[in-house]
Design an enzyme around this catalytic site. Sequence first.
Site, PDB file in Angstrom:
ATOM      1  N   ARG A  17       0.837  -1.204   0.000  1.00  0.00           N
ATOM      2  CA  ARG A  17       0.000   0.000   0.000  1.00  0.00           C
ATOM      3  C   ARG A  17       0.876   1.261   0.000  1.00  0.00           C
ATOM      4  O   ARG A  17       1.018   1.918  -1.016  1.00  0.00           O
ATOM      5  CB  ARG A  17      -0.965  -0.026   1.213  1.00  0.00           C
ATOM      6  N   ASP A  18       1.484   1.581   1.125  1.00  0.00           N
ATOM      7  CA  ASP A  18       2.281   2.816   1.207  1.00  0.00           C
ATOM      8  C   ASP A  18       3.416   2.764   0.186  1.00  0.00           C
ATOM      9  O   ASP A  18       3.756   3.772  -0.447  1.00  0.00           O
ATOM     10  CB  ASP A  18       2.836   2.977   2.625  1.00  0.00           C
ATOM     11  N   HIS A 209       4.187   4.488  12.817  1.00  0.00           N
ATOM     12  CA  HIS A 209       4.416   4.444  11.362  1.00  0.00           C
ATOM     13  C   HIS A 209       5.427   5.547  11.033  1.00  0.00           C
ATOM     14  O   HIS A 209       5.078   6.720  11.005  1.00  0.00           O
ATOM     15  CB  HIS A 209       3.060   4.683  10.682  1.00  0.00           C
ATOM     16  N   HIS A 211       8.522   7.266   8.641  1.00  0.00           N
ATOM     17  CA  HIS A 211       9.219   7.383   7.349  1.00  0.00           C
ATOM     18  C   HIS A 211      10.654   7.820   7.628  1.00  0.00           C
ATOM     19  O   HIS A 211      10.925   8.498   8.618  1.00  0.00           O
ATOM     20  CB  HIS A 211       8.504   8.391   6.442  1.00  0.00           C
ATOM     21  N   CYS A 242       3.747   9.557   0.708  1.00  0.00           N
ATOM     22  CA  CYS A 242       2.425  10.107   0.397  1.00  0.00           C
ATOM     23  C   CYS A 242       2.549  11.040  -0.801  1.00  0.00           C
ATOM     24  O   CYS A 242       3.275  12.037  -0.732  1.00  0.00           O
ATOM     25  CB  CYS A 242       1.888  10.863   1.609  1.00  0.00           C
ATOM     26  N   ASN A 251       9.035   4.688   3.640  1.00  0.00           N
ATOM     27  CA  ASN A 251       8.853   4.171   4.999  1.00  0.00           C
ATOM     28  C   ASN A 251      10.197   3.690   5.527  1.00  0.00           C
ATOM     29  O   ASN A 251      11.128   3.442   4.759  1.00  0.00           O
ATOM     30  CB  ASN A 251       7.921   2.948   4.978  1.00  0.00           C
TER      31      ASN A 251
HETATM   32  N1  COA Z   1     -13.108   4.650  -3.927  1.00  0.00           N
HETATM   33  C1  COA Z   1     -13.335   4.874  -5.240  1.00  0.00           C
HETATM   34  N2  COA Z   1     -13.827   6.003  -5.743  1.00  0.00           N
HETATM   35  C2  COA Z   1     -14.147   6.972  -4.856  1.00  0.00           C
HETATM   36  C3  COA Z   1     -13.946   6.816  -3.494  1.00  0.00           C
HETATM   37  C4  COA Z   1     -13.401   5.597  -3.020  1.00  0.00           C
HETATM   38  N3  COA Z   1     -13.151   5.373  -1.724  1.00  0.00           N
HETATM   39  N4  COA Z   1     -14.349   7.924  -2.864  1.00  0.00           N
HETATM   40  C5  COA Z   1     -14.799   8.778  -3.819  1.00  0.00           C
HETATM   41  N5  COA Z   1     -14.662   8.183  -5.023  1.00  0.00           N
HETATM   42  C6  COA Z   1     -15.023   8.752  -6.328  1.00  0.00           C
HETATM   43  C7  COA Z   1     -16.418   9.272  -6.367  1.00  0.00           C
HETATM   44  O1  COA Z   1     -17.331   8.240  -6.665  1.00  0.00           O
HETATM   45  C8  COA Z   1     -16.349  10.297  -7.482  1.00  0.00           C
HETATM   46  O2  COA Z   1     -16.308   9.609  -8.718  1.00  0.00           O
HETATM   47  P1  COA Z   1     -16.839  10.296 -10.072  1.00  0.00           P
HETATM   48  O3  COA Z   1     -15.949  11.474 -10.327  1.00  0.00           O
HETATM   49  O4  COA Z   1     -16.671   9.215 -11.072  1.00  0.00           O
HETATM   50  O5  COA Z   1     -18.255  10.683  -9.770  1.00  0.00           O
HETATM   51  C9  COA Z   1     -14.946  10.888  -7.270  1.00  0.00           C
HETATM   52  O6  COA Z   1     -14.183   9.877  -6.580  1.00  0.00           O
HETATM   53  C10 COA Z   1     -14.981  12.171  -6.467  1.00  0.00           C
HETATM   54  O7  COA Z   1     -15.672  11.919  -5.261  1.00  0.00           O
HETATM   55  P2  COA Z   1     -15.618  12.932  -4.045  1.00  0.00           P
HETATM   56  O8  COA Z   1     -16.360  12.348  -2.898  1.00  0.00           O
HETATM   57  O9  COA Z   1     -16.022  14.307  -4.517  1.00  0.00           O
HETATM   58  O10 COA Z   1     -14.107  12.884  -3.684  1.00  0.00           O
HETATM   59  P3  COA Z   1     -12.974  13.995  -3.766  1.00  0.00           P
HETATM   60  O11 COA Z   1     -12.580  14.251  -5.168  1.00  0.00           O
HETATM   61  O12 COA Z   1     -13.325  15.142  -2.895  1.00  0.00           O
HETATM   62  O13 COA Z   1     -11.765  13.159  -3.089  1.00  0.00           O
HETATM   63  C11 COA Z   1     -11.192  11.329  -1.655  1.00  0.00           C
HETATM   64  C12 COA Z   1     -11.890  12.661  -1.780  1.00  0.00           C
HETATM   65  C13 COA Z   1     -11.042  11.040  -0.170  1.00  0.00           C
HETATM   66  C14 COA Z   1     -12.010  10.252  -2.328  1.00  0.00           C
HETATM   67  C15 COA Z   1      -9.789  11.413  -2.331  1.00  0.00           C
HETATM   68  O14 COA Z   1      -9.151  12.577  -1.930  1.00  0.00           O
HETATM   69  C16 COA Z   1      -8.935  10.228  -1.994  1.00  0.00           C
HETATM   70  O15 COA Z   1      -9.206   9.118  -2.431  1.00  0.00           O
HETATM   71  N6  COA Z   1      -7.828  10.441  -1.225  1.00  0.00           N
HETATM   72  C17 COA Z   1      -6.965   9.383  -0.811  1.00  0.00           C
HETATM   73  C18 COA Z   1      -5.530   9.790  -0.992  1.00  0.00           C
HETATM   74  C19 COA Z   1      -4.573   8.709  -0.517  1.00  0.00           C
HETATM   75  O16 COA Z   1      -4.826   7.536  -0.630  1.00  0.00           O
HETATM   76  N7  COA Z   1      -3.423   9.165   0.010  1.00  0.00           N
HETATM   77  C20 COA Z   1      -2.390   8.301   0.453  1.00  0.00           C
HETATM   78  C21 COA Z   1      -2.731   7.485   1.650  1.00  0.00           C
HETATM   79  S1  COA Z   1      -2.667   8.372   3.150  1.00  0.00           S
HETATM   80 ZN    ZN Z   2       3.237   6.405   5.291  1.00  0.00          ZN
END
Ligand code: COA
Ligand code: ZN
Length: 308
Positions: A17-18, A209, A211, A242, A251
């Site tokens: 994952r990370d 956790h 890094h 990240c 990490n």
């Molecule tokens: N899995 C898949 N798709 C997702 C989702 C999830 N958990 N959450 C939201 N989406 C999709 C929505 O369905 C929407 O799809 P569409 O454009 O096809 O309609 C799109 O993403 C936007 O949804 P929204 O709720 O407005 O999300 P956002 O654009 O504000 O983003 C997160 C919010 C949280 C979904 C996004 O920032 C994210 O996934 N961040 C994770 C980052 C990460 O993993 N960082 C490293 C680990 S710490």
């Molecule tokens: Zn990390």
Amino acid sequence: MITDYSQALIVQEVSPRDGLQIEPTWVETEDKIALIDQLSLAGFSRIEAGSFVSPKAIPALRDGEQVFTGIQRQPGLIYVALIPNLKGAQRALEAEADELNLVMSASQSHNLANMRMSCEASLSAFAQIVEFTRGTGVRLNGSIATTFGCPFEGWIDEDRVLQIVDAYQQLGIPGITLADTTGMANPRQVDRLVRRVLQRVSPADLTLHFHNTRGLGLCNVLAAYEAGARRFDAALGGLGGCPFAPGASGNICTEDLVNLCDEVGIHTGIDLPLLLKLSRGLPALLGHEVPGQLAKAGRNCDLHPIPG
Ligand code: COA
Ligand code: ZN
């Protein structure tokens, strides 16, 4: 003072994952599955096998469903999925993840960059997830990113971190991870905060956790261990970072951590020769060298022939 190293240190592997989330080169689903299946034989209690986040945010892990359903699960091993919201929880349960790792940053600015929402919005999403998962048997862990420092805001008030620990516990999230997202922690800070958090969370429920962004990763592990922490995330080869934190890097490296433990006599139960074999395969898989040092140097006991 003679330090007591008699308690086992639990290593949790997060490279799938990370480690892979920041890789620019696409890793085929079958290669991810093969990596996790090999790691599953190395003695870990937990492997973070992927995330269920927006595929636009983290394209490298967009195949979470296929990975979770394709791996060969080892009995007793907990396969963890990182999730940001209810949609992530729904996908993770469908894919039969054993544990959901809910992530929010201690700092508003990093949570906005990473999760595109405020901390308050993350906490209300977590409340929905607790409701949604009630009675399913899935475990919940709450990570606090940027616990030891934020790339946008700098120092994080320790009371702020403790308030988030309290908020997670009030929601009914038993596991807590203190995450040093961009390697800003130092051993004195780690010692102080771990001792304070352990007044609220048992060692069995607390994960650190780290890094290695500024080279202090393993120093921080020892400081946390000596303060009473027992569970640590690490990534094969020292992969990771990240994508929404400027300057993020890997990490702490799993095989370097296990080697440290082996050398000072802390039990981990991890198969170091297997890790070294897997780590030495990473450059071919990813197309670049990886930061881990033990795979390059070998263990102390891997001796060289005396020159003729
Ligand atoms: N899995 C898949 N798709 C997702 C989702 C999830 N958990 N959450 C939201 N989406 C999709 C929505 O369905 C929407 O799809 P569409 O454009 O096809 O309609 C799109 O993403 C936007 O949804 P929204 O709720 O407005 O999300 P956002 O654009 O504000 O983003 C997160 C919010 C949280 C979904 C996004 O920032 C994210 O996934 N961040 C994770 C980052 C990460 O993993 N960082 C490293 C680990 S710490
Ligand atoms: Zn990390």
